[in-house]
Design a protein around this motif. Structure first.
Motif, PDB file in Angstrom:
ATOM      1  N   VAL A   1       3.682  48.881  58.783  1.00 54.36           N
ATOM      2  CA  VAL A   1       4.710  49.808  59.282  1.00 54.36           C
ATOM      3  C   VAL A   1       5.363  50.527  58.110  1.00 54.36           C
ATOM      4  O   VAL A   1       5.197  51.733  57.928  1.00 54.36           O
ATOM      5  CB  VAL A   1       5.768  49.083  60.140  1.00 54.36           C
ATOM      6  N   LEU A   2       6.106  49.788  57.294  1.00 52.87           N
ATOM      7  CA  LEU A   2       6.887  50.444  56.245  1.00 52.87           C
ATOM      8  C   LEU A   2       6.001  51.022  55.145  1.00 52.87           C
ATOM      9  O   LEU A   2       6.201  52.164  54.715  1.00 52.87           O
ATOM     10  CB  LEU A   2       7.896  49.455  55.671  1.00 52.87           C
ATOM     11  N   GLU A   3       5.026  50.245  54.675  1.00 53.51           N
ATOM     12  CA  GLU A   3       4.172  50.771  53.610  1.00 53.51           C
ATOM     13  C   GLU A   3       3.180  51.797  54.155  1.00 53.51           C
ATOM     14  O   GLU A   3       2.829  52.761  53.449  1.00 53.51           O
ATOM     15  CB  GLU A   3       3.461  49.626  52.902  1.00 53.51           C
TER      16      GLU A   3
ATOM     17  N   ARG B   1       3.838  53.988  56.192  1.00 54.98           N
ATOM     18  CA  ARG B   1       4.545  55.262  56.261  1.00 54.98           C
ATOM     19  C   ARG B   1       4.223  56.119  55.042  1.00 54.98           C
ATOM     20  O   ARG B   1       4.168  57.358  55.136  1.00 54.98           O
ATOM     21  CB  ARG B   1       6.057  55.011  56.376  1.00 54.98           C
TER      22      ARG B   1
ATOM     23  N   ASP C   1       1.395  58.415  55.503  1.00 53.55           N
ATOM     24  CA  ASP C   1       1.695  59.599  56.311  1.00 53.55           C
ATOM     25  C   ASP C   1       2.398  60.685  55.507  1.00 53.55           C
ATOM     26  O   ASP C   1       2.111  61.877  55.687  1.00 53.55           O
ATOM     27  CB  ASP C   1       2.582  59.214  57.501  1.00 53.55           C
ATOM     28  N   VAL C   2       3.350  60.300  54.663  1.00 54.31           N
ATOM     29  CA  VAL C   2       4.226  61.296  54.037  1.00 54.31           C
ATOM     30  C   VAL C   2       3.763  61.747  52.651  1.00 54.31           C
ATOM     31  O   VAL C   2       4.154  62.825  52.194  1.00 54.31           O
ATOM     32  CB  VAL C   2       5.675  60.769  53.943  1.00 54.31           C
TER      33      VAL C   2
ATOM     34  N   CYS D   1      11.011  47.796  65.738  1.00 53.35           N
ATOM     35  CA  CYS D   1      10.886  49.038  64.964  1.00 53.35           C
ATOM     36  C   CYS D   1      11.155  50.311  65.759  1.00 53.35           C
ATOM     37  O   CYS D   1      10.671  51.381  65.374  1.00 53.35           O
ATOM     38  CB  CYS D   1       9.486  49.125  64.344  1.00 53.35           C
TER      39      CYS D   1
ATOM     40  N   VAL E   1       9.385  53.886  63.399  1.00 50.83           N
ATOM     41  CA  VAL E   1       8.055  54.497  63.391  1.00 50.83           C
ATOM     42  C   VAL E   1       8.179  55.967  63.776  1.00 50.83           C
ATOM     43  O   VAL E   1       8.724  56.305  64.825  1.00 50.83           O
ATOM     44  CB  VAL E   1       7.121  53.766  64.368  1.00 50.83           C
ATOM     45  N   ARG E   2       7.680  56.823  62.896  1.00 45.34           N
ATOM     46  CA  ARG E   2       7.747  58.263  63.139  1.00 45.34           C
ATOM     47  C   ARG E   2       6.400  58.899  62.800  1.00 45.34           C
ATOM     48  O   ARG E   2       5.710  58.468  61.883  1.00 45.34           O
ATOM     49  CB  ARG E   2       8.849  58.921  62.277  1.00 45.34           C
TER      50      ARG E   2
ATOM     51  N   PHE F   1       1.096  61.087  62.057  1.00 42.55           N
ATOM     52  CA  PHE F   1       0.397  60.046  61.333  1.00 42.55           C
ATOM     53  C   PHE F   1      -0.789  60.617  60.565  1.00 42.55           C
ATOM     54  O   PHE F   1      -1.441  61.563  61.021  1.00 42.55           O
ATOM     55  CB  PHE F   1      -0.106  58.971  62.299  1.00 42.55           C
TER      56      PHE F   1
ATOM     57  N   ARG G   1      -4.971  55.946  57.980  1.00 37.42           N
ATOM     58  CA  ARG G   1      -4.636  54.739  58.754  1.00 37.42           C
ATOM     59  C   ARG G   1      -5.893  54.069  59.304  1.00 37.42           C
ATOM     60  O   ARG G   1      -5.990  52.841  59.307  1.00 37.42           O
ATOM     61  CB  ARG G   1      -3.655  55.091  59.876  1.00 37.42           C
TER      62      ARG G   1
END
Length: 271
Positions: A171-173, A175, A178-179, A240, A244-245, A248, A253
């Motif tokens: 989840v956090l990593e 992300r 994605d960005v 979460c 989660v945004r 993606f 992923r």
């Protein structure tokens, strides 16, 4: 390395976690990873596992709520330094997260420890590259405020390797997968090819790190006799919501071990 680290991987991990100064933490990480690769450290120690606490960190940066972090444009060295600092802080936390996984979860196969020691070494190398780039921009780690979201999730998942693998790397990593391409494009438009090159290395290697989380999440689910996709969806909806945004990075992923079903469930979560 200190003599007490020579054979006990868990004690070495605790030492890396406890180190406060970045240079010391990264040095110990490199030495522990080398010793492990050479077979001089083994996950056979029997020291008790202590409750999770704050890892060793320097007095700076000041930690604030994410909403209190200033948004800076990338058109100035100051703005680019703030972005590099934010990524460096993530990598500093990622070193601690990798060592905490090694230290805390004692009933895992040998491959689990090999994966997370390797991740710790990679994250330390990433931090070193970003720290050097910060210096080139006239700053150092600690010059800007940062937030503690990664470690807060580590605390919430301290009692479950399954939950840790699901909610930290996946989840956090994840992300970051994605960005980061968008950050690279924005930096490229400013002519900052030096930072772009560093982020390109980090992005490629973070795919493998998230994949390690996927691999061991699935292993934990198999051990528990539960369905990975359904379990991941339940954990996301429980812990979460709002975290989660999209959009993606589907290619990254999928390469990092997300299934097509999991991606479809992620789409419904952010719809």
């Amino acid at each position: 390395m200190p003599d007490s680290f020579e054979t006990d991987l868990f004690r070495a991990a605790a030492g890396c976690l406890a180190a406060r100064e970045p240079a010391e933490k990264m040095r110990l990480t490199r030495e522990a990873a080398t010793a492990f690769a050479e077979g001089r450290l083994q996950p056979t120690g029997n020291d008790p596992v202590t409750p999770i606490d704050e890892p060793g960190r320097p007095e700076q940066p000041i930690l604030v709520a994410p909403r209190n972090l200033a948004q800076r444009g990338l058109g100035t060295d100051e703005g680019r330094a703030a972005l590099v600092h934010a990524v460096a802080h993530i990598e500093f936390n990622a070193v601690n997260l990798a060592w905490d996984a090694v230290y805390r979860f004692r009933d895992m196969p040998a491959g689990f420890y090999a994966d997370w020691v390797s991740v710790a070494a990679d994250e330390a190398r990433h931090f070193a590259m970003l720290e050097e780039r910060l210096a080139e921009l006239g700053h150092r780690y600690g010059d800007f405020p940062a937030h503690n979201g990664l470690w807060e999730m580590a605390k919430k998942t301290a009692d479950s390797c399954l939950n840790r693998m699901a909610l930290v790397p996946r989840v956090l990593e994840a992300r970051g997968l994605d960005v980061t391409p968008g950050m690279m494009a924005r930096l490229q438009s400013t002519g900052d090819t030096r930072t772009v090159a560093i982020l390109d290395i980090i992005l490629a290697e973070e795919v493998a790190h998230v994949a390690a989380g996927s691999r061991w999440f699935e292993w934990c689910c198999q051990r528990a006799g539960i369905d990975p996709a359904e379990t991941f969806d339940t954990l996301l909806r429980t812990h979460c919501r709002g975290v989660v945004r999209g959009p993606f990075n589907r290619t990254a992923r999928l390469a990092a071990g997300f299934s097509v079903e999991e991606m479809a469930r992620l789409d419904t979560l952010v719809a």
